[in-house]
Write a protein that holds these residues in place. Structure first.
Motif, PDB file in Angstrom:
ATOM      1  N   LYS A 141       0.866  -1.176   0.000  1.00 65.55           N
ATOM      2  CA  LYS A 141       0.000   0.000   0.000  1.00 65.55           C
ATOM      3  C   LYS A 141       0.895   1.215   0.000  1.00 65.55           C
ATOM      4  O   LYS A 141       1.555   1.537   0.990  1.00 65.55           O
ATOM      5  N   GLN A 142       0.949   1.937  -1.136  1.00 68.11           N
ATOM      6  CA  GLN A 142       1.885   3.041  -1.290  1.00 68.11           C
ATOM      7  C   GLN A 142       1.222   4.365  -0.954  1.00 68.11           C
ATOM      8  O   GLN A 142      -0.001   4.522  -1.100  1.00 68.11           O
ATOM      9  N   GLU A 158      -0.120   6.782   3.812  1.00 66.67           N
ATOM     10  CA  GLU A 158      -0.144   5.394   4.252  1.00 66.67           C
ATOM     11  C   GLU A 158       0.957   4.612   3.548  1.00 66.67           C
ATOM     12  O   GLU A 158       1.223   4.816   2.354  1.00 66.67           O
ATOM     13  N   CYS A 159       1.609   3.685   4.287  1.00 66.14           N
ATOM     14  CA  CYS A 159       2.676   2.858   3.715  1.00 66.14           C
ATOM     15  C   CYS A 159       2.658   1.517   4.435  1.00 66.14           C
ATOM     16  O   CYS A 159       3.125   1.405   5.577  1.00 66.14           O
ATOM     17  N   ASP A 209       1.972   2.336  10.182  1.00 68.97           N
ATOM     18  CA  ASP A 209       1.760   2.359   8.737  1.00 68.97           C
ATOM     19  C   ASP A 209       1.473   3.744   8.194  1.00 68.97           C
ATOM     20  O   ASP A 209       1.144   3.863   7.007  1.00 68.97           O
TER      21      ASP A 209
END
Length: 1122
Positions: A532-533, A548-549, A581
């Motif tokens: 999830k970039q 978000e990461c 995240d």
């Protein structure tokens, strides 16, 4: 257990299904001993000299003398010295000490003693139980800077225009001093083509002028080694002005005579000098007889009076001619140059590590002029008096060893010497009997990411050299899969490691003295991924944004997640919050805009993903006006270096839309004034940029800001900055070598533009040599052009070509070498063994033997077939034979001839084709095509048809394609519709006649009604040849008067109504029968109505032969009444 993470570049040497066993054969060259500390501690090794003072060692007499001699070996070597060939007892000289663990000597002359006492030739010996290594002969000499001898110098008086030589004659020093001329103010005396200093230090005047008068011509000698300068007594010169001075041709001041000789050693700088006097001042030129001066090694000094060739070689020997010329004449001097050579290595001996029973060689090969003599020493003693060794055999410059034993270990010295110097090299022979050792640590653990290469180390040593074998798993099965690669150093490579590659691998090393093994463990890990970039975001000032990461990784690895802003750490601000995240930025302001990057790291890999945050102003009421930014201002250049400069600026107002980037442009006021070029772009948050520059460019810069609405106007230009000239950074591109004629080579290239030249005086050094020969490069420096033609080349020979750019500052980097060819010529040989295979009546296959490649004399384009059909004698007389051509590309040796005519006689020949053209034709080959199907008859006609028969006629076919034997006639009845000419059908003719008759009747009725039914009695009054009389019309009914003659049915003659004066009275009737009928064709029936034919013509026609050839036309008749 150790953990290793290694991902070096792979090197494939072998991959087969055979067991992965490495057999490293002992070659003649030395076996390398790995530099492993533990291994080196255990292995015995003869001494090796690692450091020593230079052969010719000039020392400073004011400092202590240090004579270096360092060596290594196992056990550590001991050191001893000789001086002038005899043992130098260090212990007896209190001023001399030897460094501990070393052979370096220090002579303490600063406290007492003189340097001259220690002049001499020194040699160091390093010795242990395996042999002795010796140093070069080190000649120690103290530097000397003696004073000038005192002398009384008289004033020199001479007339204007005479020549003059001011002698320097410096004292002899060691090393020789550097000479220069100055005045009392320590200002160098100006030199020119007229006044210059010679190599011997003297000052030469080709002719003197009144301004040469001065009292302080002083020669200085600088001794660099002692940092001292000595001065000669000043020389006074007075030049008397003469009212007239006679001009004269040149004569040489140095050298004397018409010829001289010069000898120089290979590798040195060859300096040749010619200085001439004369009026006007002579100019010096240099040429080499029977040769050209090496462009890249030739330099002119001292206003071309000195010719220097650096790195001189034997090929530079020859006659050099200097020419002095002025307006009154020229003279020349020939200098015969001989280049000698001190010995230099071709093959220097290398250390040998052998195992008992093995063979090897030591090779000592040197060259020089004269040819050096090779002599061998063993442990510092001439080999002729050394102990015999049955395993050793000397063959000139080679020592051959066979079946060596441990007692054969020794250090050999090779001495190559001639009258100009010597070379000395130590090379040991170390005979070792060592069982295998594995140097890689046991139970090393390797961790590798899946789908990447895995390299498992197995460093080893042994003598004889061991073989290496790899196994996997507890069962000990040898690796036999194709996916494994074994390197020479024992490393096992898995090019693409998979999960099933995990396990324990065993490396086994064997030789005849034993075996060693080691276990290596490999673990394959899942790669780290960002599933999830972070995403691009646009937020208003004062709001909150979240990125978000989410990272997925191998469960055995612990990742660390780090956030960066514009590739730097996050600001230390409480508004930035990082959890597992997410990255959250609260109360966003304009400075928060930029690129945010999430970086996930493990011990084995790392991944990253980025997103851009754009900060905009909150929507006001009323809405703000958005526009492109205002231009930046206040441009400043700092950190000005030769190849870079820092540009800073102040941004203009962004007009409510954040600036996303700045565009920097430059102008080159020297080469392209007024033209702006793109330099670089930087992010909108950056207000400085480090700009890379090119040499010899007069830069100005300007900056433009960009936001979402567009680009601002350019800023004001910065101050100009001129970079220094430098040698070119690049060479010309598109270098090609193609010949335009058989005896030339045309070298072309794309030249550099002014911006790329990096300085003034752009030129190109064009070099070429034959690819397959041993010739040296031939070079030519040409002006700023794009072509150079080499003449006199052999035909179609491959050449190596390179073009190097240069300017006044120097040369560009060494250019790439391209392959070209000299010009092509027509092929010399025709294809042989030409034969034809007729496939069918229209197709034939031709075969031939290829011509030898050397005879093609060019690039083979293919083979060309000329073929033609034989013509009969009558046909040949009418037109030329039409030859057809088929070309087959490349080196084909057969081809098909399509489209042939059946039953024909053909002739062909074959020729080879290159880029220049065709070669000679092969002998003609004749072949015949078989009969084929004839074409259709040329024509078919039906003649004399009757109800029950018809006759057919036809022409033979245009292409019989053989001998005609018969014609086949086929026919059949048909009911098919066919087109018929309707105008020839009977029913249509009858219908048209009926329609015409009906129209005629209607016209007659209309005519009668118009004339009230009156009759037209006509009487022929005169003979057939007389003119008729016109009867008057009755006034009451307008009818014609009647003739008295009763012959009513005689033809009415033309013109019977026309008066003799060719006029018609007004009251006469406009209707004339002559207008409707002609001659005998016009007749009346019994009721007086006209039943003749109508032509509609009014002109007179002859009385006879006037019948119309046209069919009667009711339409024409009707037109007559209109």
């Amino acid at each position: 257990m150790q953990l290793k993470i290694m991902m070096p570049k792979k090197k494939h040497l072998s991959a087969s299904r055979a067991p992965l066993i490495l057999f490293l054969c002992q070659m003649i060259s030395a076996l390398e001993v790995p530099l492993d500390p533990k291994l080196l501690e255990d292995l015995v090794q003869p001494p090796t000299i690692t450091q020593q003072s230079p052969k010719d060692y000039i020392i400073d007499p004011r400092e202590n003398i240090v004579i270096q001699c360092e060596a290594k070996g196992k056990p550590p070597p001991s050191f001893s010295w000789t001086r002038n060939g005899t043992h130098f007892d260090i212990d007896k000289d209190p001023l001399v000490t030897m460094k501990s663990g070393s052979g370096t000597l220090t002579v303490n002359i600063m406290s007492e003693g003189k340097a001259e006492t220690y002049e001499g030739v020194y040699q160091c010996t390093a010795r242990n139980e395996r042999g002795a290594a010796i140093s070069n002969n080190i000649v120690i000499r103290p530097s000397r800077s003696p004073l000038w001898t005192k002398e009384k110098l008289e004033r020199i008086t001479l007339r204007n225009g005479q020549s003059l030589v001011l002698p320097c004659r410096p004292p002899v020093g060691l090393p020789p001093p550097i000479i220069f001329w100055m005045d009392n103010s320590f200002q160098r005396l100006p030199q020119s083509e007229r006044v210059s200093q010679g190599l011997n230090g003297d000052l030469y005047f080709s002719n003197v002028l009144p301004e040469d008068t001065r009292e302080d011509y002083i020669c200085y000698a600088r001794f660099n080694h002692t940092q001292t300068i000595q001065q000669k007594q000043p020389i006074s010169v007075k030049v008397i002005s003469a009212k007239s001075h006679r001009e004269r041709p040149p004569t040489f001041l140095t050298p004397e005579g018409n010829a001289s000789r010069k000898e120089e050693l290979r590798g040195n700088v060859l300096s040749l000098e010619c200085i001439a006097e004369g009026l006007p001042t002579p100019i010096i030129y240099w040429i080499k007889e029977d040769g050209t001066l090496p462009i890249n090694r030739t330099f002119y000094r001292n206003f071309k009076k000195t010719l220097q060739i650096v790195q001189v070689t034997e090929a530079d020997s020859g006659n050099y001619q200097c020419i002095a010329k002025n307006a009154l004449g020229a003279i020349h001097h020939i200098i015969s140059v001989t280049v000698k050579a001190a010995p230099y290595w071709i093959i220097a001996p290398q250390n040998l590590v052998l195992s008992p029973g093995e063979d090897g060689t030591l090779i000592c090969r040197a060259n020089g002029n004269p040819k050096p003599r090779i002599s061998w020493l063993l442990n510092g003693v001439p080999i002729e008096i050394a102990p015999d060794d049955p395993s050793r055999k000397i063959d000139g410059d080679t020592i051959i060893f066979s079946n060596v034993q441990e007692r054969s270990s020794a250090v050999y010295q090779c001495n190559a010497s001639n009258e100009y110097g010597y070379l000395l090299a130590n090379a040991f022979v170390n005979v070792l009997a060592e069982p295998p050792r594995i140097l890689t640590s046991a139970d090393t653990l390797y961790q590798v990411i899946a789908n990447r290469p895995a390299l498992l180390d197995c460093a080893f040593f042994g003598s004889p050299l061991p073989t290496i074998e790899w196994f996997k798993g507890a069962k000990g099965s040898a690796l036999r899969e194709d996916i494994y690669v074994l390197h020479e150093n024992g490393t096992l490579e898995i090019p693409v490691a998979q999960k099933d590659s995990t396990g324990t691998y065993t490396c086994v090393a064997r030789n005849k003295l034993g075996m060693a093994k080691n276990d290596i463990h490999l673990e394959i890990k899942d790669p780290t991924r960002i599933i999830k970039q972070p995403e691009y975001a646009v937020v208003q000032r004062g709001s909150t944004v979240s990125f978000e990461c989410i990272v997925k990784h191998d469960h055995t690895l612990i990742p660390t997640v780090m956030w960066l802003k514009d590739h730097r750490e996050l600001p230390s601000d409480g508004r930035f919050t990082v959890d597992k995240d997410h990255l959250v930025v609260a109360d966003v302001n304009d400075d928060d805009g930029g690129t945010y990057t999430c970086v996930a790291n493990t011990t084995l890999d790392n991944v990253s993903a980025s997103a851009v945050l754009s900060v905009v102003a909150p929507t006001p009421t009323p809405a703000p006006i958005y526009d492109v930014p205002n231009p930046p201002f206040d441009l400043e250049l700092t950190d000005q270096l030769d190849r870079s400069v820092q540009l800073s600026w102040t941004p203009g107002d962004d007009n409510n839309s954040p600036i996303s980037k700045f565009i920097i442009e430059y102008e080159d006021a020297m080469h392209e004034p007024g033209l702006w070029h793109h330099q670089t772009e930087v992010p909108g948050a950056q207000t400085t940029a480090q700009l890379k520059l090119s040499p010899y460019v007069n830069y100005s810069f300007r900056v433009m800001a960009v936001n979402s609405l567009g680009r601002s106007l350019p800023s004001e230009a910065s101050e100009q900055y001129l970079t220094k000239a430098a040698e070119p950074d690049k060479n010309p591109t598109a270098v090609e070598g193609l010949g335009s004629e058989p005896d030339n080579l045309v070298i072309t290239w794309k030249p550099l533009n002014g911006f790329e030249s990096n300085g003034p005086g752009l030129q190109y050094k064009v070099s070429w040599r034959q690819k397959d020969g041993d010739d040296e490069w031939t070079s030519m420096v040409v002006a700023d052009v794009s072509k150079y033609i080499v003449s006199g080349t052999p035909t179609f020979v491959p050449y190596l070509i390179k073009v190097q750019a240069l300017n006044d500052a120097g040369f560009a980097p060494e250019p790439a070498v391209v392959l070209g060819h000299s010009g092509e010529d027509l092929p010399m040989v025709a294809p042989g063994n030409v034969h034809v295979n007729v496939v069918n009546s229209t197709l034939a296959e031709v075969h031939w033997d290829p011509v030898p490649l050397k005879s093609i004399r060019g690039h083979l384009q293919g083979y060309r077939i000329y073929y033609w059909k034989a013509q009969s004698s009558s046909t040949r007389n009418r037109r030329h034979i039409e030859k057809k051509i088929l070309t087959f590309q490349g080196s084909k040796t057969h081809g098909m001839l399509p489209g042939l005519e059946p039953f024909s006689h053909y002739t062909l020949n074959v020729r080879v084709v290159n880029g220049k053209g065709e070669g000679p034709a092969s002998p003609d080959r004749v072949f015949n095509t078989p009969e084929g199907v004839p074409s259709a008859p040329s024509s078919l006609k039906i003649v004399n048809p009757t109800l029950d028969s018809l006759t057919l006629e036809w022409e033979p076919p245009s292409h019989p394609n053989g001998v005609l034997t018969e014609y086949t006639l086929k026919y059949q009845p048909t009911m098919a519709s066919r087109q018929v000419d309707i105008a020839t059908q009977g029913w249509f003719i009858g219908l048209m006649c009926a329609v015409a008759l009906l129209i005629l009747i209607l016209l007659i009725v209309c005519f009668i009604r118009r004339n009230k039914g009156g009759k037209y009695p006509v009487k022929e009054k005169e003979d057939a040849h007389a003119d008729p009389e016109i009867q008057p019309m009755k006034e009451d009914d307008g009818t014609f008067g009647e003739y008295s003659d009763a012959e009513d049915h005689k033809p009415l003659k033309k013109g019977s109504r026309t008066p003799s004066d060719r006029t018609v009275k007004k009251e006469d009737s406009d209707d004339s029968l002559v207008d409707y009928g002609e001659g005998v064709n016009g007749q009346f029936n019994e009721d007086g109505s006209f039943i003749g034919q109508y032509s509609g013509k009014k002109e007179k026609e002859p009385a006879e032969g006037n019948e119309s050839s046209e069919a009667p036309s009711p339409v024409n008749a009707m037109n007559s009444f209109v």
